[in-house]
Motif scaffolding. Structure first.
Motif, PDB file in Angstrom:
ATOM      1  N   VAL A 275       0.567  -1.051  -0.260  1.00 46.83           N
ATOM      2  CA  VAL A 275      -0.480  -0.382  -0.204  1.00 46.83           C
ATOM      3  C   VAL A 275       1.316   2.067  -0.037  1.00 46.83           C
ATOM      4  N   VAL A 276       0.760   1.977  -1.413  1.00 42.16           N
ATOM      5  CA  VAL A 276       1.483   3.332  -2.121  1.00 42.16           C
ATOM      6  C   VAL A 276       0.976   4.411  -1.375  1.00 42.16           C
ATOM      7  N   PRO A 277       1.877   5.198  -0.044  1.00 48.38           N
ATOM      8  CA  PRO A 277       0.316   6.543   0.003  1.00 48.38           C
ATOM      9  C   PRO A 277       0.386   7.766  -0.518  1.00 48.38           C
ATOM     10  N   LEU A 278       0.043   8.775  -0.826  1.00 49.65           N
ATOM     11  CA  LEU A 278       0.772   9.700  -1.658  1.00 49.65           C
ATOM     12  C   LEU A 278       1.929  10.275  -0.558  1.00 49.65           C
ATOM     13  N   PRO A 279       2.555  11.639  -1.876  1.00 49.05           N
ATOM     14  CA  PRO A 279       3.669  11.971  -1.209  1.00 49.05           C
ATOM     15  C   PRO A 279       2.888  12.887  -0.460  1.00 49.05           C
ATOM     16  N   SER A 280       2.591  13.456  -0.983  1.00 42.57           N
ATOM     17  CA  SER A 280       1.900  14.866   0.240  1.00 42.57           C
ATOM     18  C   SER A 280      -0.119  14.664   0.465  1.00 42.57           C
ATOM     19  N   ASN A 281      -0.585  14.624   0.861  1.00 40.70           N
ATOM     20  CA  ASN A 281      -1.878  14.435   1.865  1.00 40.70           C
ATOM     21  C   ASN A 281      -3.179  15.426   0.899  1.00 40.70           C
ATOM     22  N   MET A 282      -3.963  14.126   0.657  1.00 45.03           N
ATOM     23  CA  MET A 282      -4.737  15.462  -0.361  1.00 45.03           C
ATOM     24  C   MET A 282      -6.233  14.326   0.357  1.00 45.03           C
ATOM     25  N   GLN A 293     -13.902   1.026   2.227  1.00 47.67           N
ATOM     26  CA  GLN A 293     -15.324   0.076   1.516  1.00 47.67           C
ATOM     27  C   GLN A 293     -15.152  -0.151  -0.279  1.00 47.67           C
ATOM     28  N   MET A 294     -14.601   0.791  -1.037  1.00 50.12           N
ATOM     29  CA  MET A 294     -14.441   0.638  -2.446  1.00 50.12           C
ATOM     30  C   MET A 294     -12.939   0.294  -2.121  1.00 50.12           C
ATOM     31  N   LEU A 295     -11.667   0.413  -1.866  1.00 47.94           N
ATOM     32  CA  LEU A 295     -10.970  -0.153  -1.807  1.00 47.94           C
ATOM     33  C   LEU A 295     -11.039  -1.474  -1.341  1.00 47.94           C
ATOM     34  N   GLN A 296     -11.090  -2.240   0.094  1.00 46.13           N
ATOM     35  CA  GLN A 296     -11.711  -3.273   0.155  1.00 46.13           C
ATOM     36  C   GLN A 296     -12.364  -3.949  -0.465  1.00 46.13           C
ATOM     37  N   ASN A 297     -12.955  -4.036  -1.357  1.00 50.00           N
ATOM     38  CA  ASN A 297     -14.257  -4.858  -1.942  1.00 50.00           C
ATOM     39  C   ASN A 297     -13.100  -4.924  -3.266  1.00 50.00           C
ATOM     40  N   LEU A 298     -12.764  -3.874  -3.422  1.00 54.44           N
ATOM     41  CA  LEU A 298     -11.032  -4.080  -5.123  1.00 54.44           C
ATOM     42  C   LEU A 298      -9.706  -4.997  -4.268  1.00 54.44           C
ATOM     43  N   ALA A 299      -9.646  -4.648  -2.932  1.00 55.88           N
ATOM     44  CA  ALA A 299      -8.135  -5.481  -2.680  1.00 55.88           C
ATOM     45  C   ALA A 299      -8.458  -6.477  -2.744  1.00 55.88           C
ATOM     46  N   PHE A 313      -0.622  -4.315  -5.562  1.00 59.07           N
ATOM     47  CA  PHE A 313      -0.575  -3.200  -5.373  1.00 59.07           C
ATOM     48  C   PHE A 313      -1.603  -2.183  -5.201  1.00 59.07           C
ATOM     49  N   ILE A 314      -1.644  -1.594  -4.395  1.00 54.26           N
ATOM     50  CA  ILE A 314      -2.227  -0.354  -3.928  1.00 54.26           C
ATOM     51  C   ILE A 314      -2.023   0.866  -3.892  1.00 54.26           C
ATOM     52  N   GLU A 315      -2.023   1.434  -4.616  1.00 58.23           N
ATOM     53  CA  GLU A 315      -0.968   3.481  -4.880  1.00 58.23           C
ATOM     54  C   GLU A 315      -1.760   3.957  -5.405  1.00 58.23           C
ATOM     55  N   ALA A 316      -1.557   5.923  -4.928  1.00 56.21           N
ATOM     56  CA  ALA A 316      -2.694   6.749  -4.403  1.00 56.21           C
ATOM     57  C   ALA A 316      -1.866   7.682  -5.532  1.00 56.21           C
ATOM     58  N   LYS A 317      -2.255   8.314  -6.637  1.00 53.72           N
ATOM     59  CA  LYS A 317      -1.399   9.768  -7.099  1.00 53.72           C
ATOM     60  C   LYS A 317      -2.421  11.010  -7.036  1.00 53.72           C
ATOM     61  N   SER A 345     -12.068  17.005 -12.922  1.00 52.15           N
ATOM     62  CA  SER A 345     -11.697  18.457 -12.713  1.00 52.15           C
ATOM     63  C   SER A 345     -10.536  18.763 -11.883  1.00 52.15           C
ATOM     64  N   PRO A 346      -9.710  18.954 -12.079  1.00 54.00           N
ATOM     65  CA  PRO A 346      -8.606  18.939 -10.820  1.00 54.00           C
ATOM     66  C   PRO A 346      -8.897  19.575  -9.732  1.00 54.00           C
ATOM     67  N   PRO A 347      -8.154  19.476  -8.101  1.00 53.92           N
ATOM     68  CA  PRO A 347      -7.528  17.785  -8.350  1.00 53.92           C
ATOM     69  C   PRO A 347      -8.109  17.427  -8.268  1.00 53.92           C
ATOM     70  N   LEU A 348      -7.436  16.064  -8.601  1.00 52.56           N
ATOM     71  CA  LEU A 348      -7.776  13.969  -8.504  1.00 52.56           C
ATOM     72  C   LEU A 348      -7.206  13.790  -8.189  1.00 52.56           C
ATOM     73  N   ILE A 349      -8.031  12.221  -7.544  1.00 52.81           N
ATOM     74  CA  ILE A 349      -7.084  11.798  -6.941  1.00 52.81           C
ATOM     75  C   ILE A 349      -6.860  10.132  -7.643  1.00 52.81           C
ATOM     76  N   CYS A 350      -6.294   9.620  -8.482  1.00 51.34           N
ATOM     77  CA  CYS A 350      -6.189   8.481  -9.288  1.00 51.34           C
ATOM     78  C   CYS A 350      -5.467   7.301  -7.636  1.00 51.34           C
ATOM     79  N   ILE A 351      -6.594   6.595  -7.650  1.00 45.88           N
ATOM     80  CA  ILE A 351      -5.809   5.110  -6.581  1.00 45.88           C
ATOM     81  C   ILE A 351      -6.368   3.881  -7.961  1.00 45.88           C
ATOM     82  N   SER A 352      -4.828   3.408  -7.801  1.00 46.31           N
ATOM     83  CA  SER A 352      -4.622   1.747  -8.152  1.00 46.31           C
ATOM     84  C   SER A 352      -4.722   0.992  -7.457  1.00 46.31           C
ATOM     85  N   VAL A 353      -5.710  -0.579  -8.273  1.00 54.55           N
ATOM     86  CA  VAL A 353      -5.273  -1.824  -7.406  1.00 54.55           C
ATOM     87  C   VAL A 353      -4.956  -2.284  -8.112  1.00 54.55           C
TER      88      VAL A 353
END
Length: 423
Positions: A275-282, A293-299, A313-317, A345-353
């Motif tokens: 699990v890789v967090p954001l370098p700068s929290n958002m 719940q979404m991330l747990q279901n996917l993971a 791998f779970i990573e946020a960008k 519309s930015p900013p957006l967060i992309c979370i990859s599972v």
């Protein structure tokens, strides 16, 4: 009937009166008025008026099917009476009578939706034919109107029935989803309680290390109990039709909580989890419990995709630009969900599972978000996890891209509205 507006009814007292249709005769001359009375007295219920105001008053107080109007009358003209009768009841059919036909007069009568016109002096057969045609048209339109109302009522009843069935179906899915969503935090709670019991056992006193161990686990337990409460409140609000503004939730804290959940989940087994967090929290503009719940279901799906050891791998960008939707298209290996209501519309967060499992076959990919569809055993899956993810993504006005290759693995990219935060 006399000129005061009383309806003549020619049925005998023993007979059940059958509605024959009501004919209103309007003429300011006594002779033509009485002649028409004689012609039609056995065919229709009659109303007679010697001027426009009397005719309008009769139409207000009686159900008139057809009106015979003389165009030239003293006071209110036949054209004016026609207009007022159509105002009282647009369905009244009107036959105009005139001894001084002009193109302009006929044009006015037709514009005001007169059914026909008769020239004076008239012959009886022509007059009977005109009134009969008007009466048939009135009867037909009345039947059409009645049938249309019945059809509309039937459509409404069918639609209400469909809505009730859909509500029943939706509630069934929601109740199943509640059980599904509560299983995760309850599993963690159960697992951590077992860990605490194993650590302290029947000890009568706690060493400092044991105390710290219990404190850390109690923090996680408290969060999971809070998650259970939030899940219950969320679904209760959904059932009651209430919506709340999405709170700002720091993503890195959510990812840390998710990691706690997955580390004790029975599906982890011999698999590798990163699990890789954001370098700068958002912050995510979405309910924090929903994100977990979404991330747990996917993971969990990723961990269970193969009985063989594999990696997840779970990573946020953070994305500072809007997503280029033209570059993402549905293919046998790709699906993009909720493009219609995606708040791009930015900013957006992309979370990859992402997993290194067997991938999803092209014939299965279109079905994976259907409620209760699953390729897992009954002990492992309910088929609700991905349908819940899809619903929550839509509610948050986010989007999801799925890319999969047989033998290579699957990646779920979640795109969520975000804001900067100092937390």
């Amino acid at each position: 009937m006399s000129d005061n507006g009383t309806i003549e009814n020619n049925s005998s007292p023993q007979e059940t009166p059958r509605r024959k249709g009501t004919l209103l005769i309007v003429d300011d001359e006594e002779g033509p008025r009485q002649s028409l009375r004689v012609i039609f007295k056995d065919d229709y219920d009659l109303l007679l008026a010697n001027d426009g105001p009397s005719a309008i008053e009769l139409a207000k107080n009686n159900k008139v099917d057809v009106a015979l109007l003389d165009i030239r009358m003293s006071g209110m003209s036949g054209i004016e009476v026609l207009e007022r009768l159509k105002y009282v009841d647009p369905a009244i059919e009107v036959v105009m009578m005139t001894a001084f036909e002009t193109t302009d007069t006929m044009r006015q009568a037709l514009r005001l939706r007169a059914c026909d016109y008769i020239n004076k002096p008239f012959d009886i057969s022509t007059m009977r034919s005109a009134v009969s045609g008007a009466m048939q048209k009135r009867t037909l339109e009345s039947e059409l109107h009645t049938n249309s109302e019945k059809l509309q009522q039937l459509v409404v009843e069918l639609q209400n029935q469909k809505i009730q069935e859909q509500m029943s179906h939706n509630r069934g899915e929601i109740y199943a989803s509640i059980i599904h969503d509560l299983t995760g935090p309850l599993t963690v709670i159960s697992g951590f309680i077992q860990l605490i019991n194993q650590r302290i056992g029947n000890s009568t006193r706690l060493e400092s290390e044991d105390l710290e161990f219990v404190r850390e686990r109690l923090k996680t337990l408290t969060r999971q109990v809070t998650n259970c409460i939030e899940i219950s409140r969320r679904y209760l609000g959904f059932l009651r039709g209430r919506t709340e503004d999405a709170p700002q939730v720091g993503l890195n804290q959510l990812l840390a909580d998710l990691n706690h959940l997955l580390q004790v989940h029975h599906s982890l087994k011999d698999n590798q989890l990163s699990v890789v967090p954001l370098p700068s929290n958002m912050a995510v503009r979405m309910n924090g419990t929903d994100v977990i719940q979404m991330l747990q279901n996917l993971a969990v799906n990723a961990l269970q995709c193969s009985p063989r050891p594999h990696s997840v791998f779970i990573e946020a960008k953070a994305l500072t630009e809007a997503l280029d939707l033209s570059s993402i298209k549905d293919t046998p290996n790709d699906r993009f969900l909720n493009v219609e209501s995606f708040e791009n519309s930015p900013p957006l967060i992309c979370i990859s599972v992402r997993d290194t499992g067997p991938g999803v076959p092209p014939e299965v990919l279109p079905r994976i978000f259907q409620p209760f569809f699953t390729t897992k055993s009954a002990q492992e899956g309910t088929g609700l996890g991905l349908s819940i993810v899809q619903r929550l993504i839509k509610e948050a006005r986010g989007a999801m891209h799925i890319h999969t290759e047989v033998g290579q693995g699957t990646t779920f990219n979640l795109y969520l509205p975000a804001v900067q935060t100092s937390r």
